[in-house]
Design an enzyme around this catalytic site. Structure first.
Site, PDB file in Angstrom:
ATOM      1  N   HIS A 196       0.660  -1.138   0.144  1.00 43.87           N
ATOM      2  CA  HIS A 196      -0.188  -0.260  -0.243  1.00 43.87           C
ATOM      3  C   HIS A 196       0.723   1.999   0.010  1.00 43.87           C
ATOM      4  O   HIS A 196       0.657   2.000   0.155  1.00 43.87           O
ATOM      5  CB  HIS A 196      -0.675   0.377   0.655  1.00 43.87           C
ATOM      6  CG  HIS A 196      -2.294   0.729   0.964  1.00 43.87           C
ATOM      7  ND1 HIS A 196      -2.205   1.578   1.453  1.00 43.87           N
ATOM      8  CD2 HIS A 196      -2.863   1.327   0.017  1.00 43.87           C
ATOM      9  CE1 HIS A 196      -3.251   2.473   1.551  1.00 43.87           C
ATOM     10  NE2 HIS A 196      -4.243   1.944   0.517  1.00 43.87           N
ATOM     11  N   LYS A 217      -4.168  10.834   4.361  1.00 46.27           N
ATOM     12  CA  LYS A 217      -3.893  10.649   5.294  1.00 46.27           C
ATOM     13  C   LYS A 217      -3.146  11.348   6.504  1.00 46.27           C
ATOM     14  O   LYS A 217      -1.974  11.738   5.355  1.00 46.27           O
ATOM     15  CB  LYS A 217      -3.429   9.073   5.085  1.00 46.27           C
ATOM     16  CG  LYS A 217      -4.953   8.344   4.505  1.00 46.27           C
ATOM     17  CD  LYS A 217      -3.791   8.215   3.561  1.00 46.27           C
ATOM     18  CE  LYS A 217      -4.065   6.897   2.686  1.00 46.27           C
ATOM     19  NZ  LYS A 217      -6.039   6.456   2.032  1.00 46.27           N
ATOM     20  N   ASP A 257      -0.990  19.847  17.763  1.00 48.02           N
ATOM     21  CA  ASP A 257      -0.446  20.866  18.042  1.00 48.02           C
ATOM     22  C   ASP A 257       0.012  21.797  17.013  1.00 48.02           C
ATOM     23  O   ASP A 257       0.924  22.728  17.968  1.00 48.02           O
ATOM     24  CB  ASP A 257       0.655  20.806  19.683  1.00 48.02           C
ATOM     25  CG  ASP A 257      -0.666  20.279  21.198  1.00 48.02           C
ATOM     26  OD1 ASP A 257      -1.926  20.180  20.625  1.00 48.02           O
ATOM     27  OD2 ASP A 257       0.219  20.155  22.100  1.00 48.02           O
ATOM     28  N   HIS A 278      -9.775  11.272   0.323  1.00 50.97           N
ATOM     29  CA  HIS A 278      -8.601  10.231   0.396  1.00 50.97           C
ATOM     30  C   HIS A 278      -7.048  10.622   1.616  1.00 50.97           C
ATOM     31  O   HIS A 278      -5.723   9.880   1.635  1.00 50.97           O
ATOM     32  CB  HIS A 278      -7.961   9.828  -0.819  1.00 50.97           C
ATOM     33  CG  HIS A 278      -7.263   8.427  -1.162  1.00 50.97           C
ATOM     34  ND1 HIS A 278      -5.616   8.294  -1.463  1.00 50.97           N
ATOM     35  CD2 HIS A 278      -7.865   7.064  -0.410  1.00 50.97           C
ATOM     36  CE1 HIS A 278      -6.066   6.836  -1.651  1.00 50.97           C
ATOM     37  NE2 HIS A 278      -6.555   6.421  -0.775  1.00 50.97           N
ATOM     38  N   ASP A 326      17.252   9.797  -7.745  1.00 52.20           N
ATOM     39  CA  ASP A 326      18.759  10.138  -7.765  1.00 52.20           C
ATOM     40  C   ASP A 326      19.239  10.613  -6.237  1.00 52.20           C
ATOM     41  O   ASP A 326      19.803  11.439  -6.061  1.00 52.20           O
ATOM     42  CB  ASP A 326      18.723  11.262  -8.130  1.00 52.20           C
ATOM     43  CG  ASP A 326      18.898  11.109  -9.436  1.00 52.20           C
ATOM     44  OD1 ASP A 326      18.812  10.312 -10.660  1.00 52.20           O
ATOM     45  OD2 ASP A 326      18.905  12.188 -10.646  1.00 52.20           O
ATOM     46  N   LYS A 371       3.108   4.403  -1.051  1.00 49.66           N
ATOM     47  CA  LYS A 371       3.034   5.512  -2.338  1.00 49.66           C
ATOM     48  C   LYS A 371       4.898   6.075  -1.854  1.00 49.66           C
ATOM     49  O   LYS A 371       4.881   7.168  -1.596  1.00 49.66           O
ATOM     50  CB  LYS A 371       1.982   6.335  -2.275  1.00 49.66           C
ATOM     51  CG  LYS A 371       0.436   5.654  -2.940  1.00 49.66           C
ATOM     52  CD  LYS A 371      -0.045   5.305  -1.439  1.00 49.66           C
ATOM     53  CE  LYS A 371      -0.962   5.185  -2.148  1.00 49.66           C
ATOM     54  NZ  LYS A 371      -2.005   4.450  -0.335  1.00 49.66           N
TER      55      LYS A 371
END
EC number: 2.7.8.-
Length: 486
Positions: free
Chosen positions: A224, A406, A411, A404, A231, A226
């Site tokens: 899952h 997350k 604070d 979508h 470089d 991404k």
């Protein structure tokens, strides 16, 4: 003859109950949360054969023999690489803010590597902006490009990324792409993999899905993450899959997907690189180790640089790491806590921590989609709303597409962004990645994004929620009971 059939019948009955008893004992002997164990037992005793097959396929976390062997072989070299990385003492932060110190200490002790300073970080709030920056970085790449995605779906601006990668490979840049088999099923059914491989790009299908493998490895274990690496000094990560939202799941009735990505320049790209190399070796058996940070091109001592800790979770990584990190973050909150997630099915511990934060005076807000692409998760999420509202948590339902993103902001100082949903699958199962940033400036940028989400959302009214139809409550509780399995 009748005696023979009687004996066979009794043997079948005995074998049937012996199988159920064996699976029941296996569930009870495994160290797992009580709600999860109870849910599995209920499924097995209501639908025995279906439940047993489901449990053996999805109920236990195992990589499969081949991947487990590769994992055990790669850890010595990975550990040696990490020890050598720690010799570059100047890249590691020695101080953290009060709200972030507990989390950074936890990560360093459990993962063996502390937070890395001197990184330049940029938030990307739209798909177009992300692709524009990525195309520029690919065009300037000279050495290597590595990518891992859950979903890669051709179409729209994704075609430009594919073309740019092919051009990079043809000019001598080493390009590697690792894609989840289930998430990228459409990609692998088309001509794109062969087109890329012909150009010299290595394309690997991670965690392949088929019926035979269901008996060798848990099939709902997914890659899952991404991550994009360029470089060894530029990296991208966040919630965005390689899909153009204008064309992705437009028949699902939830609108376009809204994502958040972070573009990073600096030494933390090396940390992301070793995680990618581990994933690559686990799938291919080929060893890759990134070079150490280049002190000549990475500005470690810049005062404007961000301190970033990378948390990798999944099989083979420290158990419960991301779950512990989230709990630590929530309990560290003193003033404000804002969380965004498309799928909200928290553990009992996380739910209790969020409610407790609100009850001790922390301003707690959770932003979730108004409509969800998963009907099961949507109903299960609603089952937690009553308890959250009673504790004083503000729940915002985003109405301008499927949110979508997350993210967690504590604070205004401590930020978590990445691929982790607040559900059981992300917390306990999948290969995930999270960035932890200790910086008020970045926190302010993330707060602006979250405030924009709130402005496009509807605040859930506690009184109206209590007056919802009774049948909805029944459905919610039904899915709540099975939430540990979702």
């Amino acid at each position: 003859m009748s005696t023979f059939y009687t004996v066979i019948s009794w043997l079948l009955v005995f074998g049937y109950w012996l199988l159920i008893a064996g699976v029941t004992l296996r569930i009870l002997m495994k160290r797992r949360a009580v709600p999860s164990a109870m849910a599995w037992l209920l499924v097995i005793y209501i639908l025995p054969l279906v439940g047993i097959v489901a449990y053996l396929s999805f109920g236990e976390l195992h990589l499969g023999k081949r991947r487990a062997e590769r994992a055990s072989k790669m850890w010595p070299s990975t550990a040696k690489w990490l020890r050598e990385l720690k010799e570059y003492r100047r890249i590691f932060a020695t101080e953290n803010s009060e709200v972030a110190s507990a989390l950074f200490q936890l990560c360093e002790r459990r993962q063996g590597v502390g937070g890395v300073k001197g990184n330049q970080l940029q938030l990307m709030t739209t798909f177009d902006d992300t692709i524009k920056a990525l195309l520029r970085d690919i065009e300037l790449a000279r050495s290597n490009i590595e990518m891992v995605f859950y979903i890669w779906q051709p179409g729209g601006l994704v075609e430009q990324v594919s073309s740019s990668l092919i051009a990079a490979a043809r000019r001598g840049v080493h390009c590697r792409i690792l894609l989840d088999s289930a998430g990228s099923v459409q990609f692998f059914r088309q001509h794109h993999p062969e087109l890329m491989r012909t150009a010299g790009i290595e394309v690997v299908e991670a965690l392949k899905v088929n019926l035979f493998r269901a008996f060798l490895r848990r099939m709902d274990l997914r890659q899952h993450r991404k991550i994009i690496l360029i470089d060894n000094r530029i990296a991208y990560t966040g919630s965005m899959n390689m899909v153009d939202p204008r064309f992705f799941k437009q028949d699902a009735g939830v609108g376009q997907w809204i994502d958040l990505m972070a573009r990073i320049e600096g030494p933390v790209a090396t940390t992301l690189g070793i995680i990618y190399c581990c994933d690559w070796e686990m799938e291919t058996g080929k060893r890759l180790l990134p070079p150490p940070p280049d002190v000549n091109v990475m500005p470690f001592e810049q005062e404007s640089g961000h301190t970033i800790q990378v948390i990798a979770s999944g099989p083979g990584y420290p158990e419960e790491m991301i779950h512990q990190a989230l709990l630590t973050s929530v309990y560290s909150a003193r003033k404000q806590l804002i969380m965004t997630t498309p799928y909200f099915v928290p553990s009992d511990d996380l739910l209790h921590a969020i409610c407790t934060a609100a009850q001790r005076g922390v301003d707690v807000s959770i932003i979730v989609p108004h409509k969800n692409d998963s009907v099961l998760v949507g109903w299960a999420s609603r089952a937690f709303f009553t308890e959250l509202l009673a504790a004083g948590v503000k729940i915002y339902q985003f109405k301008d597409g499927l949110l979508h993103t997350k993210s967690v902001l504590v604070d205004g100082q401590l930020s978590l962004v990445g691929t982790v949903n607040l559900d059981m699958r992300s917390l306990w199962l999948n290969f995930e990645i999270t960035l932890v940033i200790d910086d008020a400036g970045f926190g302010s940028d993330l707060a602006c994004v979250q405030e924009d989400y709130i402005a496009r959302s509807r605040l859930l009214n506690a009184t109206q929620w209590q007056n919802r139809p009774y049948w909805q409550r029944i459905v919610e509780r039904l899915f709540y009971f099975f939430s540990p399995l979702l």
